[in-house]
Design a protein around this motif. Structure first.
Motif, short mmCIF file in Angstrom:
data_model
loop_
_atom_site.label_atom_id
_atom_site.label_comp_id
_atom_site.label_asym_id
_atom_site.label_seq_id
_atom_site.Cartn_x
_atom_site.Cartn_y
_atom_site.Cartn_z
N VAL A 135 11.12 3.56 5.75
CA VAL A 135 11.03 2.38 5.06
C VAL A 135 9.60 1.80 5.38
O VAL A 135 8.94 1.07 5.42
N GLN A 136 10.27 2.47 7.35
CA GLN A 136 8.57 1.11 7.96
C GLN A 136 7.72 1.81 7.63
O GLN A 136 6.63 1.40 7.52
N VAL A 137 7.49 3.16 7.22
CA VAL A 137 6.21 4.17 6.71
C VAL A 137 5.53 2.65 5.90
O VAL A 137 4.88 2.43 5.41
N ILE A 138 6.07 2.40 4.40
CA ILE A 138 5.93 2.05 3.14
C ILE A 138 5.95 0.66 4.04
O ILE A 138 4.52 0.06 3.03
N ASP A 139 6.94 -0.13 4.34
CA ASP A 139 6.14 -1.65 5.21
C ASP A 139 4.93 -1.23 5.70
O ASP A 139 4.42 -3.01 4.97
N ASP A 140 4.45 -0.98 6.61
CA ASP A 140 3.58 -0.79 7.13
C ASP A 140 2.58 -0.71 6.05
O ASP A 140 1.14 -1.42 6.49
N LEU A 141 2.51 0.33 5.07
CA LEU A 141 1.27 0.46 4.37
C LEU A 141 1.01 -1.03 3.43
O LEU A 141 0.20 -1.32 2.89
N ILE A 142 2.08 -1.88 2.81
CA ILE A 142 2.17 -3.03 2.01
C ILE A 142 1.66 -3.91 2.69
O ILE A 142 0.42 -4.00 2.82
N ASN A 143 2.11 -3.45 4.38
CA ASN A 143 0.77 -5.12 5.19
C ASN A 143 -0.79 -4.86 5.22
O ASN A 143 -1.71 -5.83 5.66
N GLN A 144 -1.11 -3.49 5.78
CA GLN A 144 -2.02 -2.88 5.34
C GLN A 144 -2.92 -3.21 4.16
O GLN A 144 -3.93 -3.47 3.90
N GLY A 145 -2.24 -3.60 3.22
CA GLY A 145 -2.60 -4.07 1.92
C GLY A 145 -3.41 -2.91 0.75
O GLY A 145 -4.48 -2.72 0.25
N VAL A 146 -2.75 -1.68 0.96
CA VAL A 146 -2.94 -0.42 -0.04
C VAL A 146 -3.26 -1.56 -1.38
O VAL A 146 -2.75 -1.93 -1.52
N ASP A 147 -3.82 -0.36 -2.24
CA ASP A 147 -3.77 -0.31 -3.59
C ASP A 147 -2.95 -0.43 -4.29
O ASP A 147 -2.27 -0.57 -5.77
N ALA A 148 -1.93 1.00 -3.81
CA ALA A 148 -0.83 1.17 -4.54
C ALA A 148 -0.43 2.81 -3.60
O ALA A 148 -0.70 3.52 -3.14
N LEU A 149 0.77 2.98 -4.47
CA LEU A 149 1.92 3.60 -3.03
C LEU A 149 2.21 5.20 -4.60
O LEU A 149 3.13 4.52 -5.49
N CYS A 150 2.10 5.95 -3.70
CA CYS A 150 2.90 7.19 -4.41
C CYS A 150 4.06 7.15 -3.00
O CYS A 150 3.26 8.22 -2.19
#
Length: 363
Positions: free
Chosen positions: A103-118
């Motif tokens: 969950v923390q990894v995902i939240d960090d990537l969201i905060n970084q503003g990635v365009d897509a999450l797989c």
């Protein structure tokens, strides 16, 4: 006169409150409709078309455990996609298979503003809020091994869980001469696909192999490895000692069968307890060639990683994705769309490995 004025004022106040109440109810209804509309719009893939050039996109892949051989293999496919399509891709995951860490990894990537999450979830339920948050921010979400994930635009699978589970049982039944006791191992009971595979195995056995019996009165699974070879070894030893007449063992996580095989050999049961499971050929090669592990059933995580990125890129580009889509990688050239808890794209990418063909696979 004073009484009349007081009466009139009372009526005015009463109507004023009634009006406020009615207006408040209207606002509540409108807010509810707006919320429902926004929730519905989250699954409209057209809203995720990017205005940026694809060279500016970042597609992030989140694994269960980036140190595992399975996901190191997946990263090869992810990087291959990025190089071929000239798109920035990254793969990250927790240091071990822990749901809270993921969950923390995902939240960090969201905060970084990635365009897509797989994402390959450890526990689909644990990441629902994070994935919904990502989608609300316009981030494309694609999953793998998560047919019950709600907040995803598409879940991609190499095959149906029922077909794969049945194939695992058919392979084990053949090795066991269709008779005797067997055990089932999964990584976690919260892992959707692992439980689907294990349940499908048991259902196939009940239907097709009446002379076989799942230990512990048919409880699925028999035990959990917690995505750890050391834990799978300990759990397998416990099961083998508690069931000295055991004839077969399956494991559906890539960490399961190496631990099972180690326990079987240590207890002098190699060849007597048949093992069929999921994993990478190189990690299993010694056990397969010695005959301790009879067969490996799997899909190539490299291709699954590529397929996830392909879906995400198509959505960002504004392309249609659905039944018959070509994800540009072997086994996923014409995926089938299945609708359940989510929209699942299913390929035909199963692989069976034995001692006869294991040298043909180098991963």
């Amino acid at each position: 006169m004073k009484k009349i004025i007081a009466l009139l004022l009372g009526l005015v106040i009463t109507f004023s409150f009634t009006g406020c109440s009615q207006e408040g109810e209207k606002t509540t209804t409108t807010d509810k409709n707006t919320t429902e509309k926004v929730a519905t719009d989250l699954f409209d893939i057209s809203r995720y078309k990017s205005d940026k050039d694809k060279s500016e996109w970042t597609i992030a892949v989140v694994t269960k455990d980036n140190t595992a051989a399975w996901f190191k293999r997946m990263e090869i496919g992810v990087n291959e996609f990025g190089e071929k399509q000239s798109i920035n891709v990254i793969q990250k995951g927790p240091a071990n298979a822990d749901a809270a860490s993921q969950v923390q990894v995902i939240d960090d990537l969201i905060n970084q503003g990635v365009d897509a999450l797989c994402v390959v979830p450890i526990d689909p339920g644990a990441i629902e809020a994070s994935l919904e948050n990502a989608m609300s921010k316009g981030i494309v979400v694609v999953t793998h091994e998560a047919s019950n994930q709600v907040n995803t635009l598409f879940d991609v699978e190499a095959f149906t869980a029922n077909d794969f589970g049945a194939a695992l049982m058919d392979a084990l039944a053949t090795e066991m001469d269709q008779k005797g006791k067997y055990a089932l191992m999964v990584a976690y009971t919260t892992s959707t696909t692992h439980m689907e595979y294990a349940t499908a195995q048991h259902e196939r056995q009940l239907k097709a192999y009446p002379n076989m019996e799942l230990v512990n009165n048919g409880a699925v699974p028999t035990c959990e490895s917690e995505e750890s070879i050391d834990t799978s070894y300990e759990r397998a030893k416990e099961v083998l000692k508690a069931n000295p007449d055991l004839k077969g063992f399956t494991g559906v996580a890539s960490t399961d069968c190496p631990g099972i095989a180690k326990a079987v050999e240590e207890l002098g049961l190699a060849g007597k307890v048949k093992i069929v499971g999921v994993g990478t050929p190189n990690e299993f090669k010694a056990y397969v060639k010695s005959g301790t592990i009879s067969k490996i059933k799997l899909w190539d995580p490299k291709d699954a990683g590529y397929a996830m990125c392909s879906i995400a890129a198509k959505i960002l580009a504004g392309e249609e994705v659905g039944d018959g889509s070509n994800l540009d990688v072997k086994g996923y050239e014409s995926v089938k769309l299945s609708k359940g808890a989510n929209k699942c794209l299913i390929g035909q990418a199963d692989i069976e490995i034995t001692a006869d063909n294991i040298d043909n696979y180098d991963f």
